[in-house]
Design a protein around this motif. Structure first.
Motif, PDB file in Angstrom:
ATOM      1  N   VAL A 168       0.824  -1.206   0.000  1.00  0.00           N
ATOM      2  CA  VAL A 168       0.000   0.000   0.000  1.00  0.00           C
ATOM      3  C   VAL A 168       0.861   1.260   0.000  1.00  0.00           C
ATOM      4  O   VAL A 168       0.627   2.176  -0.784  1.00  0.00           O
ATOM      5  CB  VAL A 168      -0.955  -0.012   1.214  1.00  0.00           C
ATOM      6  N   LEU A 169       1.867   1.306   0.859  1.00  0.00           N
ATOM      7  CA  LEU A 169       2.709   2.502   0.937  1.00  0.00           C
ATOM      8  C   LEU A 169       3.700   2.531  -0.225  1.00  0.00           C
ATOM      9  O   LEU A 169       4.340   1.518  -0.522  1.00  0.00           O
ATOM     10  CB  LEU A 169       3.453   2.535   2.266  1.00  0.00           C
ATOM     11  N   PRO A 170       3.864   3.668  -0.894  1.00  0.00           N
ATOM     12  CA  PRO A 170       4.765   3.732  -2.058  1.00  0.00           C
ATOM     13  C   PRO A 170       6.189   3.312  -1.742  1.00  0.00           C
ATOM     14  O   PRO A 170       6.847   2.675  -2.563  1.00  0.00           O
ATOM     15  CB  PRO A 170       4.687   5.203  -2.478  1.00  0.00           C
ATOM     16  N   GLY A 171       6.697   3.667  -0.565  1.00  0.00           N
ATOM     17  CA  GLY A 171       8.071   3.330  -0.236  1.00  0.00           C
ATOM     18  C   GLY A 171       8.317   1.864   0.003  1.00  0.00           C
ATOM     19  O   GLY A 171       9.470   1.424   0.060  1.00  0.00           O
ATOM     20  N   HIS A 172       7.261   1.065   0.146  1.00  0.00           N
ATOM     21  CA  HIS A 172       7.408  -0.378   0.373  1.00  0.00           C
ATOM     22  C   HIS A 172       7.344  -1.175  -0.922  1.00  0.00           C
ATOM     23  O   HIS A 172       7.376  -2.404  -0.878  1.00  0.00           O
ATOM     24  CB  HIS A 172       6.315  -0.865   1.325  1.00  0.00           C
ATOM     25  N   ARG A 173       7.220  -0.488  -2.058  1.00  0.00           N
ATOM     26  CA  ARG A 173       7.149  -1.177  -3.356  1.00  0.00           C
ATOM     27  C   ARG A 173       8.500  -1.087  -4.063  1.00  0.00           C
ATOM     28  O   ARG A 173       9.367  -0.303  -3.667  1.00  0.00           O
ATOM     29  CB  ARG A 173       6.092  -0.515  -4.253  1.00  0.00           C
ATOM     30  N   PRO A 174       8.687  -1.859  -5.148  1.00  0.00           N
ATOM     31  CA  PRO A 174       9.873  -1.641  -5.983  1.00  0.00           C
ATOM     32  C   PRO A 174       9.858  -0.217  -6.517  1.00  0.00           C
ATOM     33  O   PRO A 174       8.830   0.291  -6.951  1.00  0.00           O
ATOM     34  CB  PRO A 174       9.721  -2.658  -7.118  1.00  0.00           C
ATOM     35  N   GLN A 175      11.006   0.436  -6.490  1.00  0.00           N
ATOM     36  CA  GLN A 175      11.088   1.826  -6.892  1.00  0.00           C
ATOM     37  C   GLN A 175      11.405   2.007  -8.373  1.00  0.00           C
ATOM     38  O   GLN A 175      11.364   3.133  -8.866  1.00  0.00           O
ATOM     39  CB  GLN A 175      12.141   2.546  -6.048  1.00  0.00           C
ATOM     40  N   SER A 176      11.681   0.919  -9.069  1.00  0.00           N
ATOM     41  CA  SER A 176      11.981   1.014 -10.489  1.00  0.00           C
ATOM     42  C   SER A 176      11.721  -0.345 -11.130  1.00  0.00           C
ATOM     43  O   SER A 176      11.590  -1.364 -10.446  1.00  0.00           O
ATOM     44  CB  SER A 176      13.444   1.434 -10.720  1.00  0.00           C
ATOM     45  N   VAL A 177      11.660  -0.327 -12.449  1.00  0.00           N
ATOM     46  CA  VAL A 177      11.486  -1.583 -13.185  1.00  0.00           C
ATOM     47  C   VAL A 177      12.671  -2.505 -12.948  1.00  0.00           C
ATOM     48  O   VAL A 177      12.520  -3.725 -12.847  1.00  0.00           O
ATOM     49  CB  VAL A 177      11.284  -1.280 -14.686  1.00  0.00           C
ATOM     50  N   LYS A 178      13.876  -1.940 -12.840  1.00  0.00           N
ATOM     51  CA  LYS A 178      15.067  -2.765 -12.623  1.00  0.00           C
ATOM     52  C   LYS A 178      14.981  -3.520 -11.296  1.00  0.00           C
ATOM     53  O   LYS A 178      15.327  -4.697 -11.217  1.00  0.00           O
ATOM     54  CB  LYS A 178      16.324  -1.895 -12.649  1.00  0.00           C
ATOM     55  N   GLU A 179      14.531  -2.858 -10.227  1.00  0.00           N
ATOM     56  CA  GLU A 179      14.397  -3.541  -8.934  1.00  0.00           C
ATOM     57  C   GLU A 179      13.433  -4.708  -9.042  1.00  0.00           C
ATOM     58  O   GLU A 179      13.673  -5.784  -8.491  1.00  0.00           O
ATOM     59  CB  GLU A 179      13.920  -2.553  -7.867  1.00  0.00           C
ATOM     60  N   LEU A 180      12.321  -4.501  -9.747  1.00  0.00           N
ATOM     61  CA  LEU A 180      11.352  -5.581  -9.908  1.00  0.00           C
ATOM     62  C   LEU A 180      11.937  -6.711 -10.750  1.00  0.00           C
ATOM     63  O   LEU A 180      11.731  -7.900 -10.437  1.00  0.00           O
ATOM     64  CB  LEU A 180      10.074  -5.031 -10.538  1.00  0.00           C
ATOM     65  N   ARG A 181      12.656  -6.378 -11.807  1.00  0.00           N
ATOM     66  CA  ARG A 181      13.257  -7.422 -12.644  1.00  0.00           C
ATOM     67  C   ARG A 181      14.257  -8.257 -11.839  1.00  0.00           C
ATOM     68  O   ARG A 181      14.328  -9.481 -11.999  1.00  0.00           O
ATOM     69  CB  ARG A 181      13.970  -6.791 -13.839  1.00  0.00           C
ATOM     70  N   ASP A 182      15.043  -7.611 -10.985  1.00  0.00           N
ATOM     71  CA  ASP A 182      15.996  -8.354 -10.166  1.00  0.00           C
ATOM     72  C   ASP A 182      15.276  -9.348  -9.255  1.00  0.00           C
ATOM     73  O   ASP A 182      15.766 -10.452  -9.010  1.00  0.00           O
ATOM     74  CB  ASP A 182      16.826  -7.384  -9.321  1.00  0.00           C
ATOM     75  N   ALA A 183      14.112  -8.957  -8.745  1.00  0.00           N
ATOM     76  CA  ALA A 183      13.341  -9.878  -7.902  1.00  0.00           C
ATOM     77  C   ALA A 183      12.768 -11.020  -8.733  1.00  0.00           C
ATOM     78  O   ALA A 183      12.797 -12.187  -8.310  1.00  0.00           O
ATOM     79  CB  ALA A 183      12.223  -9.116  -7.193  1.00  0.00           C
ATOM     80  N   LEU A 184      12.262 -10.717  -9.913  1.00  0.00           N
ATOM     81  CA  LEU A 184      11.696 -11.767 -10.770  1.00  0.00           C
ATOM     82  C   LEU A 184      12.781 -12.726 -11.254  1.00  0.00           C
ATOM     83  O   LEU A 184      12.510 -13.924 -11.446  1.00  0.00           O
ATOM     84  CB  LEU A 184      10.984 -11.125 -11.971  1.00  0.00           C
ATOM     85  N   ASP A 185      13.994 -12.222 -11.451  1.00  0.00           N
ATOM     86  CA  ASP A 185      15.099 -13.068 -11.915  1.00  0.00           C
ATOM     87  C   ASP A 185      15.803 -13.806 -10.783  1.00  0.00           C
ATOM     88  O   ASP A 185      16.744 -14.561 -11.033  1.00  0.00           O
ATOM     89  CB  ASP A 185      16.117 -12.220 -12.676  1.00  0.00           C
ATOM     90  N   GLY A 186      15.396 -13.557  -9.548  1.00  0.00           N
ATOM     91  CA  GLY A 186      16.019 -14.233  -8.412  1.00  0.00           C
ATOM     92  C   GLY A 186      17.323 -13.619  -7.968  1.00  0.00           C
ATOM     93  O   GLY A 186      18.031 -14.219  -7.144  1.00  0.00           O
ATOM     94  N   ILE A 187      17.674 -12.439  -8.489  1.00  0.00           N
ATOM     95  CA  ILE A 187      18.916 -11.773  -8.077  1.00  0.00           C
ATOM     96  C   ILE A 187      18.791 -11.240  -6.658  1.00  0.00           C
ATOM     97  O   ILE A 187      19.729 -11.300  -5.866  1.00  0.00           O
ATOM     98  CB  ILE A 187      19.274 -10.657  -9.073  1.00  0.00           C
ATOM     99  N   VAL A 188      17.628 -10.700  -6.341  1.00  0.00           N
ATOM    100  CA  VAL A 188      17.347 -10.222  -4.987  1.00  0.00           C
ATOM    101  C   VAL A 188      16.072 -10.908  -4.500  1.00  0.00           C
ATOM    102  O   VAL A 188      15.247 -11.350  -5.304  1.00  0.00           O
ATOM    103  CB  VAL A 188      17.179  -8.688  -4.938  1.00  0.00           C
ATOM    104  N   VAL A 189      15.944 -10.985  -3.207  1.00  0.00           N
ATOM    105  CA  VAL A 189      14.751 -11.582  -2.600  1.00  0.00           C
ATOM    106  C   VAL A 189      13.801 -10.449  -2.219  1.00  0.00           C
ATOM    107  O   VAL A 189      14.214  -9.503  -1.540  1.00  0.00           O
ATOM    108  CB  VAL A 189      15.119 -12.408  -1.352  1.00  0.00           C
ATOM    109  N   PRO A 190      12.568 -10.503  -2.661  1.00  0.00           N
ATOM    110  CA  PRO A 190      11.628  -9.439  -2.276  1.00  0.00           C
ATOM    111  C   PRO A 190      11.495  -9.365  -0.767  1.00  0.00           C
ATOM    112  O   PRO A 190      11.500 -10.398  -0.084  1.00  0.00           O
ATOM    113  CB  PRO A 190      10.310  -9.873  -2.937  1.00  0.00           C
ATOM    114  N   PRO A 191      11.409  -8.169  -0.220  1.00  0.00           N
ATOM    115  CA  PRO A 191      11.276  -8.056   1.231  1.00  0.00           C
ATOM    116  C   PRO A 191       9.995  -8.717   1.710  1.00  0.00           C
ATOM    117  O   PRO A 191       8.939  -8.570   1.095  1.00  0.00           O
ATOM    118  CB  PRO A 191      11.256  -6.535   1.473  1.00  0.00           C
ATOM    119  N   SER A 192      10.114  -9.467   2.790  1.00  0.00           N
ATOM    120  CA  SER A 192       8.934 -10.118   3.353  1.00  0.00           C
ATOM    121  C   SER A 192       8.033  -9.077   3.979  1.00  0.00           C
ATOM    122  O   SER A 192       8.514  -8.057   4.498  1.00  0.00           O
ATOM    123  CB  SER A 192       9.343 -11.147   4.394  1.00  0.00           C
TER     124      SER A 192
END
Length: 481
Positions: free
Chosen positions: A288-312
């Motif tokens: 819900v809060l903007p700061g708790h979401r991915p801040q860019s497409v690159k951050e989201l891609r890294d999570a989808l590719d398994g490079i980073v783990v999305p914050p629980s």
């Protein structure tokens, strides 16, 4: 006054009545049929008479503000709406110019735009396909990571292109995503005119698509700017709809009490073909809060590719009512303060009161002991006085003094008979008296020592003690009576 009550205003009519009829000519385009009707525009399937191709022509027609006149021109329903209509018109033209700058296979292509009939038009490439929906994606089999990535990746490429240019779509929803027969998604118009008109009229329900608009689009909230995270929330809501088959709850409702399931936490998972990393990435997009979401497409891609783990979602707190109903599968993204026990302040005050009473009683006891003549601790260098042991617990180390009856307190001097002689004083050897045993002390300590010695039966009738009792000044100085 209602819009239809204005003099010379057009009566409200259904959207289909305001659409151009088949065969109508708009520039070099001839209308074939209506493709879609919305509250702020109408899309026609038309034929380009110059290039002999089919195109999609979008007409700016905000039906709350204007309608179709008898000559085919767009006429305001009330003169009071002129400024709002013109602002939306400028935004419509700016959107056409903006889309014309980009060339991406997953962004709708604008061929040209122009103004006519009191409004504006844009001619776009015509795509044959269906809007994104669970049924459309289910046609190829169960939804898994590969098929979901085939849907997401082209859209993320298009959004990354827009975001790098400082442009945000702000109107992503299933209705604005067209899935072509080959499976490629195309992101359609931005709805910029709708945003401008909504800002001026504050008609948020008509502007926003509640299930897909993030909370920062509900108004100018301090500290909640719009940015790439705004589009990523809307895209995450679309994916949530495709996966679950249900519309996500509005972000404004979630900000109060969240009843949206955390996809990665549902056990057993109803989507075994989707990995936990994929579901966790979608949950991250839907914070819900903007700061708790991915801040860019690159951050989201890294999570989808398994490079980073999305914050629980550790910041999510389960409301009591939702927790009981959903058995731990429902969460909220609003950080709630921990509730203090209802009776904690009462218990604290009660315990403090009891402790205070106990301290008062202890102090009162110490004061009572001091007033009763309890002996003060003697200094180490002074020999202790011999004491009378009333209840010896063992063989005495020294011969105890003989107990003597206490003499009666003499009557006051003014009440004595004039001829009555004072009682005889007991004889004491020279050098034997309170002053002798207390002579090596200081002045104040010696006074207290002599007063204590005079309380003993042995020295009670000693001349020094009788003199002390008869001297009010010395009696008051030591405190002994």
């Amino acid at each position: 006054m209602h819009l239809s009550d204005a003099p010379g205003a057009l009566p409200p009519s259904p959207d289909s009545h305001d659409a151009l009829k088949p065969g109508a000519r708009i520039g070099e385009f001839i209308v074939e049929r209506v493709l879609g009707v919305g509250g702020f525009g109408i899309v026609y399937l038309a034929v380009d008479q110059v290039l002999l191709r089919q195109v999609a022509v979008k007409e700016y027609l905000p039906t709350p503000l204007a309608g179709r006149g008898g000559d085919g021109r767009v006429v305001l329903r009330s003169p009071a709406h002129r400024d709002t209509f013109d602002a939306g018109l400028r935004s419509f033209v700016n959107e056409a110019q903006l889309l014309g700058r980009f060339d991406h296979p997953s962004l709708v292509k604008v061929h040209r735009f122009w103004e006519a009939n009191g409004t504006a038009y844009m001619a776009m490439h015509y795509y044959e396909g269906q809007v994104a929906g669970p049924r459309r994606l289910a046609q190829g089999g169960p939804l898994d990571d590969t098929r979901l990535r085939a849907f997401l990746d082209p859209l993320l490429d298009a959004l990354d292109l827009l975001h790098r240019a400082g442009v945000y779509h702000r109107d992503i929803s299933p209705d604005n995503i067209l899935v072509l027969p080959g499976g490629r998604p195309v992101l359609l118009d931005f709805g910029a005119a709708r945003q401008v008109i909504g800002d001026r009229t504050q008609s948020l329900t008509a502007v926003l698509k509640p299930s897909f608009a993030p909370v920062e689009q509900y108004g100018d909230v301090p500290g909640m700017r719009q940015g790439p995270w705004t589009d990523l929330y809307a895209l995450g809501a679309v994916v949530h709809h495709l996966v679950t088959g249900q519309m996500p709850p509005p972000a404004a409702v979630r900000a109060v009490r969240d009843a949206m399931p955390v996809l990665a936490a549902v056990q057993p998972s109803p989507w075994p073909a989707l990995s936990r990393g994929m579901l966790a990435s979608v949950d991250w997009m839907l914070a819900v809060l903007p700061g708790h979401r991915p801040q860019s497409v690159k951050e989201l891609r890294d999570a989808l590719d398994g490079i980073v783990v999305p914050p629980s979602p550790t910041h999510r707190v389960v409301p009591e009512a939702v927790e009981a109903a959903a058995e731990g599968a429902w969460h909220t993204t609003v950080q709630l303060p921990p509730k203090a026990p209802r009776h904690a302040p009462v218990r604290a005050r009660r315990m403090a009161w009891v402790a205070g009473v106990a301290l008062c009683l202890a102090g009162l006891g110490a004061w009572t002991v001091g007033r009763s003549g309890a002996p003060a601790p003697a200094e180490a260098s002074v020999p202790a006085l011999p004491e009378v042991r009333l209840r010896p617990t063992g063989p005495p180390t020294e011969q105890p003094l003989a107990r003597q009856p206490l003499a009666a307190k003499p009557a006051p001097r003014e009440r004595r008979d004039a001829g009555q002689a004072p009682p005889a004083r007991a004889a004491h050897a020279a050098g034997d008296g309170p002053s002798a045993i207390c002579g090596d002390r200081g002045a104040l300590s010696r006074s207290f020592c002599e007063a204590r010695a005079c309380l003993r039966a042995r020295y009670r009738e000693h001349p020094e003690c009788t003199k002390r009792r008869d001297d009010p000044a010395r009696r008051g100085a030591t405190g002994y009576q």
